[in-house]
Scaffold this motif. Structure first.
Motif, short mmCIF file in Angstrom:
data_model
loop_
_atom_site.label_atom_id
_atom_site.label_comp_id
_atom_site.label_asym_id
_atom_site.label_seq_id
_atom_site.Cartn_x
_atom_site.Cartn_y
_atom_site.Cartn_z
N VAL A 24 83.40 61.19 97.98
CA VAL A 24 83.78 60.69 99.30
C VAL A 24 83.18 59.30 99.53
N PHE A 25 81.93 59.11 99.16
CA PHE A 25 81.27 57.81 99.34
C PHE A 25 81.93 56.75 98.47
N ILE A 26 82.24 57.12 97.24
CA ILE A 26 82.85 56.15 96.32
C ILE A 26 84.24 55.77 96.79
N ALA A 27 85.03 56.75 97.24
CA ALA A 27 86.39 56.48 97.71
C ALA A 27 86.39 55.53 98.91
N GLU A 28 85.36 55.63 99.74
CA GLU A 28 85.30 54.78 100.94
C GLU A 28 85.12 53.31 100.57
N LEU A 29 84.55 53.03 99.39
CA LEU A 29 84.38 51.65 98.94
C LEU A 29 85.72 50.92 98.82
N TYR A 30 86.78 51.66 98.56
CA TYR A 30 88.09 51.07 98.32
C TYR A 30 88.97 51.06 99.57
N LYS A 31 88.37 51.43 100.71
CA LYS A 31 89.11 51.38 101.97
C LYS A 31 88.64 50.18 102.79
N LYS A 32 89.58 49.56 103.45
CA LYS A 32 89.23 48.47 104.35
C LYS A 32 89.13 49.02 105.77
N ASN A 33 87.91 49.30 106.18
CA ASN A 33 87.71 49.93 107.48
C ASN A 33 86.40 49.44 108.07
N LYS A 34 86.38 49.27 109.39
CA LYS A 34 85.19 48.77 110.07
C LYS A 34 84.14 49.85 110.30
N ILE A 35 84.52 51.10 110.16
CA ILE A 35 83.57 52.20 110.41
C ILE A 35 83.55 53.15 109.21
N PRO A 36 83.13 52.66 108.04
CA PRO A 36 83.20 53.47 106.82
C PRO A 36 82.39 54.77 106.91
N PHE A 37 81.20 54.70 107.51
CA PHE A 37 80.36 55.90 107.54
C PHE A 37 80.83 56.90 108.58
N ALA A 38 81.62 56.47 109.54
CA ALA A 38 82.25 57.43 110.45
C ALA A 38 83.29 58.24 109.69
N ASN A 39 84.05 57.58 108.82
CA ASN A 39 85.04 58.28 107.99
C ASN A 39 84.36 59.29 107.07
N ILE A 40 83.26 58.85 106.44
CA ILE A 40 82.51 59.73 105.55
C ILE A 40 81.95 60.92 106.33
N SER A 41 81.37 60.62 107.49
CA SER A 41 80.73 61.67 108.29
C SER A 41 81.71 62.74 108.73
N TYR A 42 82.86 62.34 109.22
CA TYR A 42 83.84 63.32 109.69
C TYR A 42 84.44 64.12 108.54
N THR A 43 84.48 63.54 107.35
CA THR A 43 84.91 64.31 106.19
C THR A 43 83.96 65.46 105.95
N PHE A 44 82.65 65.18 106.03
CA PHE A 44 81.65 66.23 105.83
C PHE A 44 81.61 67.21 106.99
N VAL A 45 81.80 66.72 108.20
CA VAL A 45 81.81 67.60 109.36
C VAL A 45 82.90 68.66 109.21
N GLY A 46 84.02 68.28 108.61
CA GLY A 46 85.10 69.23 108.37
C GLY A 46 84.65 70.42 107.54
N PHE A 47 83.85 70.14 106.47
CA PHE A 47 83.33 71.24 105.65
C PHE A 47 82.43 72.15 106.46
N ILE A 48 81.51 71.52 107.20
CA ILE A 48 80.50 72.27 107.93
C ILE A 48 81.11 73.06 109.09
N TYR A 49 82.02 72.43 109.80
CA TYR A 49 82.59 73.03 111.01
C TYR A 49 83.68 74.06 110.70
N VAL A 50 84.45 73.85 109.64
CA VAL A 50 85.60 74.71 109.36
C VAL A 50 85.41 75.55 108.10
N THR A 51 85.18 74.92 106.97
CA THR A 51 85.18 75.63 105.69
C THR A 51 84.04 76.63 105.56
N VAL A 52 82.83 76.19 105.84
CA VAL A 52 81.66 77.07 105.69
C VAL A 52 81.76 78.31 106.57
N PRO A 53 82.12 78.20 107.86
CA PRO A 53 82.29 79.42 108.66
C PRO A 53 83.33 80.39 108.11
#
Length: 268
Positions: free
Chosen positions: A90-119
């Protein structure tokens, strides 16, 4: 109401049928968890976030399948380490995106695992809570019946008696009267279940009902908070009259991990 009732009737039949056999149970909840995750990513995208959907779904599928494989085959837990390279992709893929909030994109990707998948993985593992490699539908079925009883009781008691707001900032329609009505209805169902399923004492089923009512309500409020922050009415439109799958399972997302811990500590 007619549309809601018809949808609820047929979806309930499908869900109950999926519990009867271990492989059907596995396939159904794998699919359900992935659809719910996709709904989550779609919602946050409305707020300007660009989560890594494809990587997220791949990691989520691997997490769920690894959980299932552990119960079916009892393989060594060291193979869980295979998830790590995908997670950091996820971190590596974000390097190739042109976005002003890269770590917001990374964070919400992980939040999806924690909030949905793990439960969903914790809920799935309730089917193996007594014996880690032998499936029984008793605990997943009991969980769902108590959760539905809580939702129904909260709605009916809240509609008739609701006066004191439970958490108006996130859910104006919820009331304390509805909350306690949901707890009462869930406890009644737990007593009925205790006569049919005798793996644990009635008091354990009652404790499970209390946890599901309390944390299921909190799960509902958490999803309401998410939707309000994104100015979204429903997580999806797949279920006519009910919204999306995330809307139907918001209570499960917070309650399932707590119930699993509760039962694990009592049974092992």
């Amino acid at each position: 109401m007619k549309t809601r009732a018809i949808t609820a009737f047929f979806f309930t039949i499908v869900m109950l049928a999926s519990l009867l056999e271990a492989y059907t149970f596995s396939a159904f909840y794998l699919l359900l968890s992935l659809v719910a995750l996709l709904e989550f990513y779609k919602m946050v995208k409305i707020g300007g976030i660009r989560p890594h959907r494809n990587i997220g779904v791949a990691v989520a599928a691997l997490i769920f399948l690894t959980t299932a494989a552990y119960h079916f085959f009892q393989f060594e837990l060291k193979y869980l380490l295979l998830i790590i390279p995908l997670v950091f992709a996820v971190f590596i893929a974000e390097l190739y995106k042109k976005n002003k909030i890269p770590f917001a994109n990374i964070s919400y990707t992980f939040v999806g695992f924690i909030y949905v998948t793990v439960p969903f993985c914790f809920f799935y593992s309730l089917g193996f809570i007594v014996d880690f490699n032998t499936y029984s539908f008793h605990f997943p079925l009991a969980f769902l019946l108590m959760l539905w009883a809580n939702d129904t009781g909260a709605y009916l008691f809240g509609m008739k008696l609701g006066k004191r707001k439970l958490f108006e900032r996130h859910s104006p329609k919820k009331s304390w009267e509805g909350f306690f009505g949901g707890v009462f209805t869930s406890l009644v169902v737990s007593i009925i279940i205790s006569f049919q399923f005798t793996e644990v004492e009635p008091i354990v089923w009652a404790g499970m009902a209390a946890i599901i009512s309390s944390f299921g309500t909190l799960g509902d409020l958490v999803e309401s908070m998410l939707k309000r922050s994104l100015e979204v009415k429903d997580s999806g439109s797949f279920l006519p009259g009910h919204g999306g799958f995330l809307d139907r399972f918001d209570g499960l997302l917070i309650a399932a991990p707590i119930v699993y811990v509760y039962l694990y500590l009592l049974l092992h």
